[in-house]
Design a protein around this motif. Structure first.
Motif, mmCIF file in Angstrom:
data_model
loop_
_atom_site.group_PDB
_atom_site.id
_atom_site.type_symbol
_atom_site.label_atom_id
_atom_site.label_comp_id
_atom_site.label_asym_id
_atom_site.label_seq_id
_atom_site.Cartn_x
_atom_site.Cartn_y
_atom_site.Cartn_z
ATOM 1 N N PHE A 1 8.238 -19.876 -2.655
ATOM 2 C CA PHE A 1 8.814 -20.969 -3.436
ATOM 3 C C PHE A 1 10.218 -21.322 -2.935
ATOM 4 C CE2 PHE A 1 5.898 -18.551 -6.074
ATOM 5 C CZ PHE A 1 5.065 -19.543 -6.578
ATOM 6 N N LYS A 2 10.552 -22.604 -3.073
ATOM 7 C CA LYS A 2 11.871 -23.109 -2.689
ATOM 8 C C LYS A 2 12.431 -23.940 -3.838
ATOM 9 C CE LYS A 2 15.254 -24.049 0.257
ATOM 10 N NZ LYS A 2 16.160 -22.971 0.742
ATOM 11 N N ILE B 1 18.097 -20.638 9.193
ATOM 12 C CA ILE B 1 17.471 -19.779 8.188
ATOM 13 C C ILE B 1 16.882 -20.635 7.070
ATOM 14 C CG2 ILE B 1 17.884 -18.034 6.410
ATOM 15 C CD1 ILE B 1 19.945 -16.775 8.249
ATOM 16 N N LEU B 2 15.620 -20.384 6.776
ATOM 17 C CA LEU B 2 14.944 -20.999 5.633
ATOM 18 C C LEU B 2 14.700 -19.898 4.603
ATOM 19 C CD1 LEU B 2 13.374 -23.259 4.167
ATOM 20 C CD2 LEU B 2 11.359 -22.575 5.496
ATOM 21 N N SER B 3 15.380 -20.008 3.475
ATOM 22 C CA SER B 3 15.285 -18.990 2.422
ATOM 23 C C SER B 3 14.291 -19.422 1.354
ATOM 24 C CB SER B 3 16.657 -18.767 1.779
ATOM 25 O OG SER B 3 17.579 -18.269 2.716
ATOM 26 N N LYS C 1 10.910 -12.542 7.820
ATOM 27 C CA LYS C 1 11.416 -11.254 7.345
ATOM 28 C C LYS C 1 11.518 -11.234 5.820
ATOM 29 C CE LYS C 1 14.151 -10.360 11.512
ATOM 30 N NZ LYS C 1 13.170 -9.394 12.052
ATOM 31 N N LYS C 2 11.137 -10.096 5.260
ATOM 32 C CA LYS C 2 11.426 -9.825 3.853
ATOM 33 C C LYS C 2 12.848 -9.287 3.782
ATOM 34 C CE LYS C 2 9.953 -7.069 -0.131
ATOM 35 N NZ LYS C 2 8.991 -6.050 -0.635
ATOM 36 N N VAL C 3 13.677 -9.887 2.958
ATOM 37 C CA VAL C 3 15.075 -9.472 2.872
ATOM 38 C C VAL C 3 15.171 -8.084 2.237
ATOM 39 C CG1 VAL C 3 17.309 -9.963 1.785
ATOM 40 C CG2 VAL C 3 15.973 -11.822 2.804
ATOM 41 N N SER C 4 15.958 -7.218 2.878
ATOM 42 C CA SER C 4 16.251 -5.889 2.343
ATOM 43 C C SER C 4 17.631 -5.911 1.698
ATOM 44 C CB SER C 4 16.217 -4.842 3.461
ATOM 45 O OG SER C 4 14.941 -4.756 4.042
ATOM 46 N N TYR C 5 17.774 -5.199 0.593
ATOM 47 C CA TYR C 5 19.023 -5.211 -0.160
ATOM 48 C C TYR C 5 19.678 -3.834 -0.082
ATOM 49 C CZ TYR C 5 16.949 -9.525 -1.826
ATOM 50 O OH TYR C 5 16.374 -10.764 -1.884
ATOM 51 N N LYS D 1 14.435 -11.884 -4.724
ATOM 52 C CA LYS D 1 13.153 -11.534 -4.090
ATOM 53 C C LYS D 1 12.896 -12.433 -2.873
ATOM 54 C CE LYS D 1 11.356 -10.284 -8.651
ATOM 55 N NZ LYS D 1 10.368 -10.595 -9.710
ATOM 56 N N GLU D 2 13.855 -12.410 -1.957
ATOM 57 C CA GLU D 2 13.892 -13.397 -0.885
ATOM 58 C C GLU D 2 13.093 -13.000 0.353
ATOM 59 O OE1 GLU D 2 17.259 -15.788 1.794
ATOM 60 O OE2 GLU D 2 17.870 -14.450 0.162
ATOM 61 N N TYR D 3 12.442 -14.009 0.913
ATOM 62 C CA TYR D 3 11.846 -13.934 2.244
ATOM 63 C C TYR D 3 12.484 -15.021 3.094
ATOM 64 C CZ TYR D 3 8.088 -10.742 0.833
ATOM 65 O OH TYR D 3 7.375 -9.656 0.394
ATOM 66 N N ARG D 4 12.577 -14.751 4.406
ATOM 67 C CA ARG D 4 13.246 -15.704 5.287
ATOM 68 C C ARG D 4 12.434 -16.005 6.542
ATOM 69 N NH1 ARG D 4 19.703 -14.071 5.374
ATOM 70 N NH2 ARG D 4 20.173 -15.085 3.373
ATOM 71 N N PHE D 5 12.425 -17.282 6.889
ATOM 72 C CA PHE D 5 12.003 -17.698 8.218
ATOM 73 C C PHE D 5 13.287 -17.893 9.022
ATOM 74 C CE2 PHE D 5 8.379 -18.959 5.625
ATOM 75 C CZ PHE D 5 7.323 -18.477 6.392
ATOM 76 N N ILE D 6 13.353 -17.280 10.177
ATOM 77 C CA ILE D 6 14.572 -17.299 10.986
ATOM 78 C C ILE D 6 14.237 -17.855 12.362
ATOM 79 C CG2 ILE D 6 16.497 -15.943 11.893
ATOM 80 C CD1 ILE D 6 15.773 -13.816 9.740
#
Length: 256
Positions: free
Chosen positions: A4-5, A89-91, A139-143, A172-177
């Motif tokens: 979702f965006k 980066i697309l979050s 990538k799944k963002v790591s915190y 709960k972010e995923y990113r296209f880089i």
């Protein structure tokens, strides 16, 4: 993968029905395009921070005594800094019911939330030029409470863009880089649903619903429960809207 965006809608000037930025975003929906932001325009000043893993460097020095570790580390740092200047980066998120994100990113629910079914292979163009899936990482963002570590052995220079402070974990972010920021084109059919904020203006709703009808997507309207801090979504009758205004012609009148 379903992601979702969240999007806000800029207020239109008094002499216009829609703002320029909103029409730009709507054109992107029609053209199957998504914007990959430059690192400097993201809302976290810690984006792209990292530290070099000196333990790995020391271990290599034991086996290759003639290697200039400092020189190799500097080369690694220079490559990463170049990526920091150019990458896009697309979050996105896996959560379309997060009250904080609805408030922060849609201007207090006056905006909307887009649902996509996306994988790296769905991105087929950059600035109207064809690309292959190798141009985009996922990538799944790591915190974490500490900066990510990378070493001279790690060839994944984009790895550092997949880390954020633990205070962001609610997203709960995923990113296209990608290697470059800008407009990326995805396959048709990736847009699945548009969720309208509970305070979305009726005029803005009509345009978003018309675009959804043209693109074959669904629309839901967010509503507030009367007894708990949660949202529920009611389906929008796009067929009924189309009979009243002819969605295709309405969209064409604005964008052709």
């Amino acid at each position: 993968m379903i992601l979702f965006k969240y999007k806000s809608i800029e207020f239109a000037p008094e002499d216009k029905t829609y703002s320029t930025s909103f029409l730009r975003d709507c054109r992107c929906l029609l053209n199957n395009q998504l914007w990959f932001s430059s690192l400097k325009y993201l809302n976290d000043p810690f984006e792209g921070v990292f530290q070099i893993d000196n333990y790995a460097s020391s271990a290599i020095k034991l086996f290759k005594k003639n290697i200039n570790i400092k020189k190799v580390e500097k080369l690694k740092i220079d490559v990463i800094k170049m990526m920091q200047d150019t990458c896009g980066i697309l979050s996105l998120t896996t959560d379309n019911q997060n009250l904080l994100m609805w408030s922060h990113y849609t201007n207090n629910q006056k905006g909307y939330c887009l649902e996509f079914d996306l994988e790296p292979g769905n991105f087929i163009g950059y600035n109207n030029k064809k690309i292959n899936s190798k141009n985009v990482d996922f990538k799944k963002v790591s915190y974490s409470n500490t900066y990510p570590k990378t070493s001279i052995l790690n060839s994944d220079h984009k790895m550092i863009f997949g880390f954020k402070s633990k205070c962001w974990n609610y997203e709960k972010e995923y990113r296209f880089i990608s290697n470059n920021s800008g407009l990326y084109t995805h396959n048709d059919g990736c847009l699945k649903t548009i969720y309208l904020g509970s305070e979305c203006d009726f005029i803005d709703e009509i345009l978003l619903c018309s675009i959804a009808f043209v693109k074959g997507a669904k629309v839901y309207k967010a509503k507030l429960f009367s007894d708990k801090f949660e949202l529920y979504f009611l389906p929008y009758d796009l067929e009924s809207l189309n009979r009243k205004i002819n969605c295709q012609k309405f969209v064409e009148s604005l964008f052709n």
